[in-house]
Structures are given as C-alpha cells and as structure tokens.
Scaffold this active site. Structure first.
Site, short mmCIF file in Angstrom:
data_model
loop_
_atom_site.label_atom_id
_atom_site.label_comp_id
_atom_site.label_asym_id
_atom_site.label_seq_id
_atom_site.Cartn_x
_atom_site.Cartn_y
_atom_site.Cartn_z
N THR A 148 9.80 7.14 -1.04
CA THR A 148 9.50 5.74 -0.73
C THR A 148 9.03 5.53 0.71
OG1 THR A 148 11.86 5.46 -0.28
CG2 THR A 148 11.09 4.82 -2.45
N PRO A 149 8.30 4.42 0.95
CA PRO A 149 7.74 4.11 2.27
C PRO A 149 8.68 3.24 3.08
CG PRO A 149 6.92 2.52 0.72
CD PRO A 149 7.88 3.41 -0.05
N TRP A 150 8.31 2.88 4.30
CA TRP A 150 9.17 2.11 5.19
C TRP A 150 8.85 0.62 5.17
CZ3 TRP A 150 5.81 -0.50 8.11
CH2 TRP A 150 4.58 0.10 8.35
N LYS A 174 14.02 10.26 -1.78
CA LYS A 174 13.63 10.71 -0.44
C LYS A 174 12.95 9.53 0.27
CE LYS A 174 11.11 12.04 2.49
NZ LYS A 174 11.17 11.45 3.85
N GLY A 207 9.25 14.28 5.54
CA GLY A 207 8.45 14.66 4.37
C GLY A 207 7.56 15.84 4.66
N GLY A 211 8.85 18.09 2.10
CA GLY A 211 8.10 17.45 1.02
C GLY A 211 7.54 18.43 0.01
N ASP A 212 6.83 19.45 0.50
CA ASP A 212 6.21 20.40 -0.45
C ASP A 212 7.27 21.11 -1.29
OD1 ASP A 212 3.28 21.53 1.46
OD2 ASP A 212 3.75 19.67 0.38
N GLU A 249 1.56 5.21 -5.83
CA GLU A 249 1.24 3.89 -5.31
C GLU A 249 0.81 4.08 -3.87
OE1 GLU A 249 0.98 1.08 -6.58
OE2 GLU A 249 2.21 0.95 -8.39
N CYS A 283 0.46 -2.84 1.50
CA CYS A 283 -0.66 -2.20 0.79
C CYS A 283 -1.58 -3.24 0.18
CB CYS A 283 -0.14 -1.29 -0.30
SG CYS A 283 0.79 -2.17 -1.54
N GLU A 383 -7.61 2.14 6.04
CA GLU A 383 -6.49 1.20 6.03
C GLU A 383 -5.97 1.00 7.46
OE1 GLU A 383 -2.82 2.51 4.10
OE2 GLU A 383 -2.87 0.63 3.01
N PHE A 385 -3.44 -1.33 8.37
CA PHE A 385 -1.97 -1.47 8.23
C PHE A 385 -1.37 -2.11 9.48
CE2 PHE A 385 0.31 -0.80 4.59
CZ PHE A 385 1.61 -0.43 4.82
N1 LIG Z 1 0.55 0.90 -3.44
C1 LIG Z 1 1.70 0.36 -3.10
O1 LIG Z 1 2.39 -0.29 -3.89
C2 LIG Z 1 2.19 0.53 -1.71
C3 LIG Z 1 1.58 1.41 -0.85
N2 LIG Z 1 2.07 1.58 0.42
C4 LIG Z 1 1.38 2.48 1.33
O2 LIG Z 1 2.31 3.29 2.05
C5 LIG Z 1 1.78 3.56 3.34
C6 LIG Z 1 2.82 3.19 4.38
O3 LIG Z 1 4.03 3.87 4.11
P1 LIG Z 1 4.39 5.20 4.89
O4 LIG Z 1 5.82 5.47 4.70
O5 LIG Z 1 3.84 5.19 6.27
O6 LIG Z 1 3.55 6.28 4.06
P2 LIG Z 1 3.63 7.86 4.22
O7 LIG Z 1 2.68 8.42 3.28
O8 LIG Z 1 3.58 8.26 5.65
O9 LIG Z 1 5.14 8.22 3.73
C7 LIG Z 1 5.55 7.80 2.44
C8 LIG Z 1 6.69 8.72 2.01
O10 LIG Z 1 6.17 10.02 1.76
C9 LIG Z 1 6.93 10.97 2.48
N3 LIG Z 1 6.07 12.12 2.75
C10 LIG Z 1 5.27 12.33 3.81
N4 LIG Z 1 4.61 13.50 3.68
C11 LIG Z 1 5.04 14.06 2.51
C12 LIG Z 1 4.76 15.26 1.80
N5 LIG Z 1 3.90 16.17 2.27
N6 LIG Z 1 5.39 15.50 0.63
C13 LIG Z 1 6.27 14.60 0.14
N7 LIG Z 1 6.57 13.42 0.75
C14 LIG Z 1 5.96 13.17 1.92
C15 LIG Z 1 7.35 10.20 3.70
O11 LIG Z 1 8.42 10.87 4.34
P3 LIG Z 1 8.49 10.76 5.97
O12 LIG Z 1 8.71 9.34 6.31
O13 LIG Z 1 9.64 11.65 6.32
O14 LIG Z 1 7.18 11.28 6.50
C16 LIG Z 1 7.75 8.88 3.08
O15 LIG Z 1 9.02 8.97 2.48
C17 LIG Z 1 0.53 2.71 3.48
O16 LIG Z 1 -0.62 3.50 3.25
C18 LIG Z 1 0.67 1.69 2.37
O17 LIG Z 1 -0.58 1.22 1.90
C19 LIG Z 1 3.17 0.88 0.88
C20 LIG Z 1 3.80 -0.02 0.01
C21 LIG Z 1 3.33 -0.28 -1.33
O1 LIG Z 2 2.27 -4.53 -0.84
C1 LIG Z 2 3.15 -3.76 -0.64
O2 LIG Z 2 3.20 -3.01 0.33
C2 LIG Z 2 4.23 -3.74 -1.66
O3 LIG Z 2 3.66 -3.54 -2.94
C3 LIG Z 2 4.98 -5.04 -1.61
O4 LIG Z 2 4.26 -6.06 -2.20
#
Ligand SMILES: NC(=O)C1=CN([C@@H]2O[C@H](COP(=O)(O)OP(=O)(O)OC[C@H]3O[C@@H](n4cnc5c(N)ncnc54)[C@H](OP(=O)(O)O)[C@@H]3O)[C@@H](O)[C@H]2O)C=CC1
Ligand SMILES: O=C(O)[C@H](O)CO
Length: 495
Positions: A148-150, A174, A207, A211-212, A249, A283, A383, A385
C-alpha cells in the site's frame, strides 16, 4: 516516548530478526517521528508461512463467519477513530477534515465488503448432455500480498484487506515506509477483533530492499499493489516468476476540461478539490488543465482567487498540509522550475510558503498555477503528485480536446465541465480513462470500480468487480449417466 512500529506475524507483535529499524519523519516539522522495523527475508518467510497455513482454515469458514470478524473490526475502528484521525494528521500531514474523511472511507469500505457475505456466488451450468452438469465455484486464491501507498494509507489498506478476507484469502500487508504507524494501528485493531493468527500479517521495511523477495515468493497467489507506475512495472517483472494474479492501482495524470459553456464557478470549486485535496497527492488529482479559449482568462482568474483563500500549514488548523517527504518536495518543485525554463509562466505560487519557525523545516509547497504549458512538457506528461497545475488554452474542436486528454501514458481519472449533454456523452464514449467525472468532484465511490487504462494499472478495486478480483472460477464437471462415454470420440478409432 519514541514511537516504535514492530512486525505482526502469526497473531503476535514481534521484533525484526535483524533488530534493524528505519526512521520516519513528521512531514509538517521535518523532525524524527518514530522508528519502524526493517523486516528481513526470514521475517517475510515467517509472515507468508503463517498466512499460508492460516488460509487453509480461513477458507473453510462460511462467508458469514468471516464477515463477523470484519464487523468487529469496523466497531473497534469506529470506537477509536479519533486516534486514527490524529495519526493521519501527524504521519501524512492531512488536514483534519481530510483525516476524518479518510476514516469515513475506511469504515465505508470495510462495511461494503462485510456485506458481501452470502453474495459471492458461483453458477451451475448445463453440461454437454442431459445428465451432465458443470459447477462453477468462486474460490479464494490463497495468500494475498497487499502493498500500500502513503497518501491514503488507511483507506488503501481497507480497500485491500476487506475483499481479500471476505472471499477467504489471508493477507500479508506491506505498507509504505512513509506510513508504517497507520498500518500498525489498523493491524492492532485486527488483532483486537480476534482474527485467527496468521489471517493478517504486517511486514514493514523498504520495498526496494524486500519487495522483489516478497513478490517472487512461491506461496503468494495474489499481489495487490497501489503505488507508482514504475513500481507496478517492477512488481510485474518480479511476480512473473510465480505467475501471481496482479491487481495494480498505479499513477494518474487526470485531464481537467473546462468547456466554453461550463458553469465556471462550479468548475473552479471542483478544481479546488481536484487539485488541493491531500495537497495534490492523489492518483485522481487534476494534473492537466484544458480550458476553452472563450473562458480561459476568466476561469483562471476565478481559480487563482479561490486558491489565494487556502490556508497552508500544520494539519489541525489549515486547509492544506505538507508533502509527504523531502524527496517529493524536491520532485514537485523540479516540475515547476523545468516548466518555467521551457516557457511556462507562474500565475500564482511557486516555492515554499512562509510559515512559523516550528514548521519551517516541513515539506510544504505553495499551491501553484502555471499558464502557457505545452502538451509535450514533462509537467503534462509525468505525474506531479503535488499542489501544482499547468493550464493550456484549447480551441473549439472538441475532438481535438479528447485527443489531448487521451494523449497520456496514464488513464485513471478525468474531469469534464460542460452543459452540453451530447458533448458529455461523446466524452463518456471516447475518453480512454477508467473514470470520467462530469460536472462533479470525486473521489471514486466504494461501489464504483476503480480502474485505469495504460500505465495506470490493471484489474481494479471496489464494486462487485473488485471483489471478483479476489476469487478464481473453478469448474467441476459431473456426468451422472449410466455410460459417460456413450457417443464420445474416444480412440482407438480403427478396427
Ligand atoms: N490508482 C490508485 O488507486 C492509487 C494510486 N496511487 C499512486 O501511488 C503513488 C504514491 O504512492 P507511493 O507510496 O509513493 O508509491 P510507491 O510506488 O513509491 O510505493 C508504493 C508501495 O510499493 C512499495 N514498493 C516500492 N518498491 C517496491 C518493489 N520493488 N517491490 C514491491 N513493493 C515496492 C512501497 O514500499 P516503500 O514505501 O518501502 O518504498 C510502498 O509500500 C502515486 O503514483 C499515486 O498515483 C496512490 C493512491 C491510489
Ligand atoms: O486517489 C487516490 O489516491 C485514492 O484512490 C483515493 O481516492
């Protein structure tokens, strides 16, 4: 007291085997906020083994029995929601109203999935003979790796564990390394709800480091990732070795189209949400502004005036908080500098806001509006962001505007403001984005299927389609006649 986030494996909070911890910083002050466990490969193995063993029992419960755990989780979150709201304000820097909204979203999503009990039905299909029948079962895959993302750290977790659990899968979570404490808070509520050990496990750590290993682990059957598109590409590569089912996503680059007949006040108000919600870290945020030439100046002036009313600062008393970390701050300001060097002009904002000393080291960036942006500039291709948007004046050719909107590597959300129903229906048909919001703000509804074209990902989440992503259709054929081979083509054929 310093905040420490441990791992949660097989129903217990445990330290990382490496005893190594990583730092998390408060985005509003730039100060150290706490430390979280850096899981090792051994920790990952223990978590996935726990989920794998628990899943065999979890899938044997009825969906009603599984839903009772989810309803208990919902009650526990609801009873203590204020502490989650405070955590979202501290760990993400979300303004209070948005933190409250996100917890509403967590509860709404978990409720939606708990209500799927008894509704995950298969089919009974007629066979190729009167005494044949085909049973189509909807069965769980097994262990789900939820990454999941932050930016909506709690809502994105709910959006994954809800459907995974109600369908009989178990979960290894994770979370983003920018929000380990929100994840820990939710998993503690899972523990209090009494989910059987191993049903949900928490692995924190970079990650880029683990992650891998996680996404190529043989006991993982589904990987559901919300993150950047480039992370989705990496996960696809790594997961190809185990042929895991992927739910991705990813990034967005939403076009925001204001036509000549639009209600400009409505469009400007919605753009305040579409651009500055979560400081533009969404996003589905508006990332490209296309305005008809007849209303361009009027609309931009209207939007600038509204933008000026935004109070930037610490989450509890402001309309817009900081970006999540220093890296994002540098990335966002880089987009603005590059666009200006390529000929765009800043109409408002640009740079860090003036804030009291305590927040001077926070990752804040001014809401920023640029004009004279061109389609091939990076600010229109990648993007951002962040609370930054570039604007482009468009002519009277609506086909051309649809082409500009579709000319993107991304295809998640899009926005259109017009009073012309035929234009709106034309866009509904021709725009190649997973979501089109017409004369309204988002975000996506739990009952809407959140999905994207191109680099915005594959499969999707929410709605009944999102639940179906967590089950496999298993086909069982039965022939109950006296001679199942009668009339069949079966060798030998020659006397
Ligand atoms: N489509 C949707 O519904 C949404 C999309 N998003 C997208 O998410 C992004 C922002 O979130 P953000 O957290 O910065 O995104 P990241 O891609 O940086 O990280 C997302 C998750 O992936 C993990 N990760 C990173 N590298 C790897 C890898 N090689 N293998 C497995 N897992 C990995 C990260 O861990 P770690 O933090 O430790 O690097 C984190 O838990 C934006 O691009 C946004 O558009 C956000 C919300 C909704
Ligand atoms: O847009 C996003 O980042 C999520 O889907 C929350 O709406």
């Amino acid at each position: 007291m310093e905040k420490i986030q441990e791992l949660f494996i097989n129903g217990e909070w445990v330290k990382p085997s490496s005893e190594e911890y990583l730092n998390k910083y408060n985005p509003s002050t730039g100060e150290l906020y706490g430390k979280f466990a850096a899981a090792s490969k051994e920790d990952v193995d223990r978590a996935i083994d726990a989920a794998y063993d628990a899943q065999k029992k979890w899938e044997k419960l009825t969906s009603v029995e599984r839903s009772k755990y989810l309803y208990r989780l919902i009650d526990l979150i609801r009873q203590d929601r204020e502490s989650l709201e405070n955590l979202l304000m501290d760990e993400v820097g979300k303004p209070r109203k948005e933190a409250v909204q996100e917890v509403d979203g967590v509860l709404d999503q978990l409720q939606y999935y708990a209500e799927f009990a008894r509704k995950i039905t298969g089919d009974v299909v007629e066979g190729t003979k009167p005494e044949r029948v085909i049973f189509q079962y909807k069965v769980p895959y097994g262990v789900v790796l939820a990454i999941t993302p932050w930016n909506f750290p709690a809502a994105m977790i709910a959006r994954k564990i809800g459907p995974a659990l109600i369908t009989g899968n178990t979960v290894v979570l994770k979370p983003s390394s920018d929000t380990p404490f929100v994840a820990g808070w939710i998993v503690e509520k899972v523990r209090q709800a009494g989910f059987p050990p191993g049903t949900v496990n928490l692995i924190t750590g970079k990650g880029s480091v683990i992650g891998d290993y996680m996404t190529s682990h043989k006991k993982i059957s589904v990987i559901t990732l919300t993150g950047e598109s480039r992370t989705g590409v990496q996960v696809m590569k790594s997961a190809s070795s185990i042929m895991a089912k992927l739910i991705l996503e990813l990034g967005g680059k939403a076009p925001f189209i204001v036509w000549k007949d639009a209600d400009l006040e409505l469009a400007a108000k919605v753009l305040m949400w579409a651009k500055y919600w979560n400081a533009g870290q969404s996003c589905i945020a508006a990332e490209r502004l296309y305005v008809h030439e007849d209303v361009y100046d009027k609309f931009l002036n209207l939007f600038i005036e509204k933008t000026k009313t935004l109070k930037i600062g610490e989450p509890r008393t402001s309309d817009m908080g900081p970006l999540i970390n220093d890296q994002q701050l540098k990335k966002v300001s880089g987009f603005v500098e590059e666009a200006v060097n390529q000929g765009a002009k800043i109409l408002y904002g640009g740079g860090k806001p003036q804030l009291p000393e305590r927040y001077s080291k926070g990752f804040f960036y001014m809401p920023t509006i640029l004009t004279d942006v061109k389609q091939d500039m990076r600010i229109f291709r990648e993007e951002i962001f962040g609370p930054v948007i570039g604007a482009m004046k468009v002519g009277d050719d609506f086909d051309e505007v649809i082409e500009l909107a579709n000319d993107s590597d991304y295809g998640l959300a899009s926005y259109l403001f017009t009073k012309d129903v035929s234009l709106a229906m034309k866009a509904a048909r021709e725009i190649k984005f997973g979501e089109l919001y017409i004369n309204m703000p988002g975000p996506e509804a739990t009952q809407g299927y959140h999905t994207g074209f191109r680099m915005s990902g594959q499969a999707g989440e929410n709605s009944r389609y999102g639940v179906e992503e967590y089950v496999k259709v298993k086909n069982v054929y039965i022939d109950y006649s006296k001679d199942p081979t009668a009339g069949e083509v079966i060798p030998p054929y020659t006397d």
